[in-house]
Design a protein around this motif. Structure first.
Motif, mmCIF file in Angstrom:
data_model
loop_
_atom_site.group_PDB
_atom_site.id
_atom_site.type_symbol
_atom_site.label_atom_id
_atom_site.label_comp_id
_atom_site.label_asym_id
_atom_site.label_seq_id
_atom_site.Cartn_x
_atom_site.Cartn_y
_atom_site.Cartn_z
ATOM 1 N N GLY A 85 28.747 25.441 40.059
ATOM 2 C CA GLY A 85 29.138 26.385 41.098
ATOM 3 C C GLY A 85 30.526 26.944 40.907
ATOM 4 N N GLY A 86 31.542 26.034 40.940
ATOM 5 C CA GLY A 86 32.938 26.482 40.904
ATOM 6 C C GLY A 86 33.329 27.200 39.632
ATOM 7 N N VAL A 87 33.069 26.578 38.485
ATOM 8 C CA VAL A 87 33.485 27.179 37.207
ATOM 9 C C VAL A 87 32.739 28.485 36.957
ATOM 10 N N PHE A 88 31.436 28.507 37.262
ATOM 11 C CA PHE A 88 30.658 29.740 37.042
ATOM 12 C C PHE A 88 31.178 30.873 37.907
ATOM 13 N N ALA A 89 31.472 30.585 39.178
ATOM 14 C CA ALA A 89 31.962 31.630 40.085
ATOM 15 C C ALA A 89 33.320 32.156 39.631
ATOM 16 N N LEU A 90 34.198 31.254 39.191
ATOM 17 C CA LEU A 90 35.512 31.680 38.710
ATOM 18 C C LEU A 90 35.364 32.561 37.462
ATOM 19 N N TYR A 91 34.527 32.132 36.542
ATOM 20 C CA TYR A 91 34.324 32.910 35.315
ATOM 21 C C TYR A 91 33.764 34.296 35.631
ATOM 22 N N ASP A 92 32.745 34.339 36.498
ATOM 23 C CA ASP A 92 32.111 35.616 36.797
ATOM 24 C C ASP A 92 33.071 36.552 37.524
ATOM 25 N N GLY A 93 33.901 35.982 38.415
ATOM 26 C CA GLY A 93 34.871 36.810 39.127
ATOM 27 C C GLY A 93 35.927 37.380 38.199
ATOM 28 N N ILE A 94 36.445 36.536 37.302
ATOM 29 C CA ILE A 94 37.453 37.002 36.348
ATOM 30 C C ILE A 94 36.855 38.038 35.398
ATOM 31 N N HIS A 95 35.622 37.808 34.969
ATOM 32 C CA HIS A 95 34.938 38.765 34.086
ATOM 33 C C HIS A 95 34.779 40.114 34.775
ATOM 34 N N SER A 96 34.462 40.080 36.070
ATOM 35 C CA SER A 96 34.297 41.324 36.822
ATOM 36 C C SER A 96 35.616 42.088 36.931
ATOM 37 N N LEU A 97 36.718 41.359 37.142
ATOM 38 C CA LEU A 97 38.020 42.009 37.277
ATOM 39 C C LEU A 97 38.489 42.595 35.946
ATOM 40 N N ILE A 185 36.957 45.691 42.445
ATOM 41 C CA ILE A 185 37.927 44.593 42.409
ATOM 42 C C ILE A 185 37.684 43.592 43.540
ATOM 43 N N TRP A 186 37.252 44.098 44.702
ATOM 44 C CA TRP A 186 37.032 43.212 45.848
ATOM 45 C C TRP A 186 35.864 42.257 45.610
ATOM 46 N N ASP A 187 34.864 42.730 44.927
ATOM 47 C CA ASP A 187 33.714 41.886 44.602
ATOM 48 C C ASP A 187 34.143 40.748 43.668
ATOM 49 N N GLY A 188 34.995 41.079 42.686
ATOM 50 C CA GLY A 188 35.504 40.051 41.779
ATOM 51 C C GLY A 188 36.381 39.040 42.495
ATOM 52 N N ILE A 189 37.235 39.532 43.406
ATOM 53 C CA ILE A 189 38.107 38.633 44.170
ATOM 54 C C ILE A 189 37.273 37.681 45.027
ATOM 55 N N ILE A 194 35.209 32.202 46.100
ATOM 56 C CA ILE A 194 34.060 31.294 46.208
ATOM 57 C C ILE A 194 34.207 30.156 45.200
ATOM 58 N N GLY A 195 34.646 30.496 43.987
ATOM 59 C CA GLY A 195 34.851 29.471 42.964
ATOM 60 C C GLY A 195 35.907 28.457 43.363
ATOM 61 N N VAL A 196 37.028 28.946 43.915
ATOM 62 C CA VAL A 196 38.099 28.043 44.370
ATOM 63 C C VAL A 196 37.582 27.116 45.469
ATOM 64 N N LEU A 197 36.801 27.661 46.387
ATOM 65 C CA LEU A 197 36.231 26.872 47.475
ATOM 66 C C LEU A 197 35.347 25.752 46.927
ATOM 67 N N LEU A 198 34.506 26.080 45.953
ATOM 68 C CA LEU A 198 33.593 25.085 45.391
ATOM 69 C C LEU A 198 34.333 24.021 44.590
ATOM 70 N N VAL A 199 35.379 24.410 43.890
ATOM 71 C CA VAL A 199 36.183 23.429 43.151
ATOM 72 C C VAL A 199 36.799 22.437 44.133
ATOM 73 N N PHE A 200 37.280 22.922 45.276
ATOM 74 C CA PHE A 200 37.862 22.026 46.289
ATOM 75 C C PHE A 200 36.812 21.056 46.826
ATOM 76 N N VAL A 201 35.620 21.570 47.152
ATOM 77 C CA VAL A 201 34.551 20.718 47.670
ATOM 78 C C VAL A 201 34.172 19.652 46.636
#
Length: 308
Positions: A85-97, A185-189, A194-201
């Protein structure tokens, strides 16, 4: 068990819907949410495995049973949340930006997010209901109970479903702001958040399960209550050393070195040990094993040392 099954069924359906919506709309936040739901589904399956494995009865090779097995599988579940969850969301968001991708029509994504919100709310309600019942029995506020509960499966369901609802809101905001501004940019952010949230959980669940794998004692108020209960047994005048170990949500071991009154007979000591065990189990039904070691009191040891 029911709480985990409900959560698994909800997450599986939601994951498929989010994946389809993410592909059709091209939204990174939706794909991040799809990864989130897939990770949650894997997590629930691992939690179900942990519940089944921990229920195996004690045997000659495992005299204390298999209770801690649930924490091993629950720890693996937290790793699944982190990676899937976390790593995938972070990667996809950064890729989008970095690639400046612009999502397409978000209508289907809004529909899926709304349906997912309802399903996740139902799952969260089931988890909170079980957690509230546990907190009431322990006479603790529900938030404090969730922080310290040895039932990490229920904690995982509540935390992951809560994170899922927050993630859905973030994804919807990302889609809305992207639609409003025309910038992806907002979609990537939203995906990164979401990735940060999942990493915390994942970190919080991993920390909780690691504590129980290492070996965690009862909370101090409960330890004090155990000590007080032992001292209320007539022949016992001193609790020199008290050790408690949580072996599972409903399985606690208590071991203590206790000093008896000098006038106590062997028979009185035997009945006192049995009485103490019954009292402790009445105080806290999860106490399954009680080991008391009759030990000379400090005063007696000093007198013997002086005499010698």
């Amino acid at each position: 068990m029911v709480t985990v099954i409900v959560a698994a069924a909800a997450n599986l359906g939601v994951a498929l819907a989010k994946a389809v919506a993410g592909v059709l709309s091209g939204s990174s936040a939706m794909l991040a949410e799809a990864g989130h739901s897939v990770a949650d589904t894997v997590t629930e399956l691992l939690l179900l495995t942990s519940l089944k494995r921990s229920e195996k009865p004690a045997d000659e090779d495992h005299p204390f049973g298999y209770g801690p097995a649930r924490y091993v599988w629950a720890l693996l579940a937290s790793v699944a949340t982190f990676v899937g969850g976390g790593v995938f969301a972070l990667y996809d968001g950064i890729h989008s930006l970095t690639h400046g991708e612009k999502p397409g029509n978000p209508t289907i994504s809004y529909i899926v997010l709304a349906v997912a919100f309802v399903l996740e709310s139902i799952s969260l309600r089931t988890g909170l209901k079980q957690a509230a019942g546990q907190a009431q029995r322990r006479r603790l506020p529900i938030l404090r109970h969730l922080r310290h509960t040895p039932d990490t499966a229920v904690k995982a369901v509540v935390m992951e479903d809560s994170a899922a609802l927050v993630g859905l809101v973030l994804a919807a905001l990302g889609l809305f702001l992207t639609q409003l501004s025309g910038s992806g940019i907002w979609d990537g952010i939203a995906s990164i958040l979401i990735g940060v949230l999942l990493v915390f959980v994942a970190w919080e669940l991993g920390r909780s399960n690691t504590e129980f794998l290492i070996g965690r004692a009862l909370a101090k108020p409960l330890r004090d209550a155990v000590r007080h209960e032992l001292l209320s047994v007539g022949p016992i005048e001193e609790v020199q050393e008290l050790t408690t170990l949580v072996q599972g949500p409903h399985e606690v071991l208590v071991a203590a070195k206790v000093g008896f009154r000098d006038v106590s007979t062997a028979e009185q000591i035997e009945y006192a040990c049995e009485d103490a065990e019954n009292r402790l189990r009445a105080l806290l039904p999860s106490i399954k094993r009680v080991y008391l070691d009759p030990t000379p009191g400090r005063g007696t040891r000093r007198e013997r040392g002086t005499t010698s």
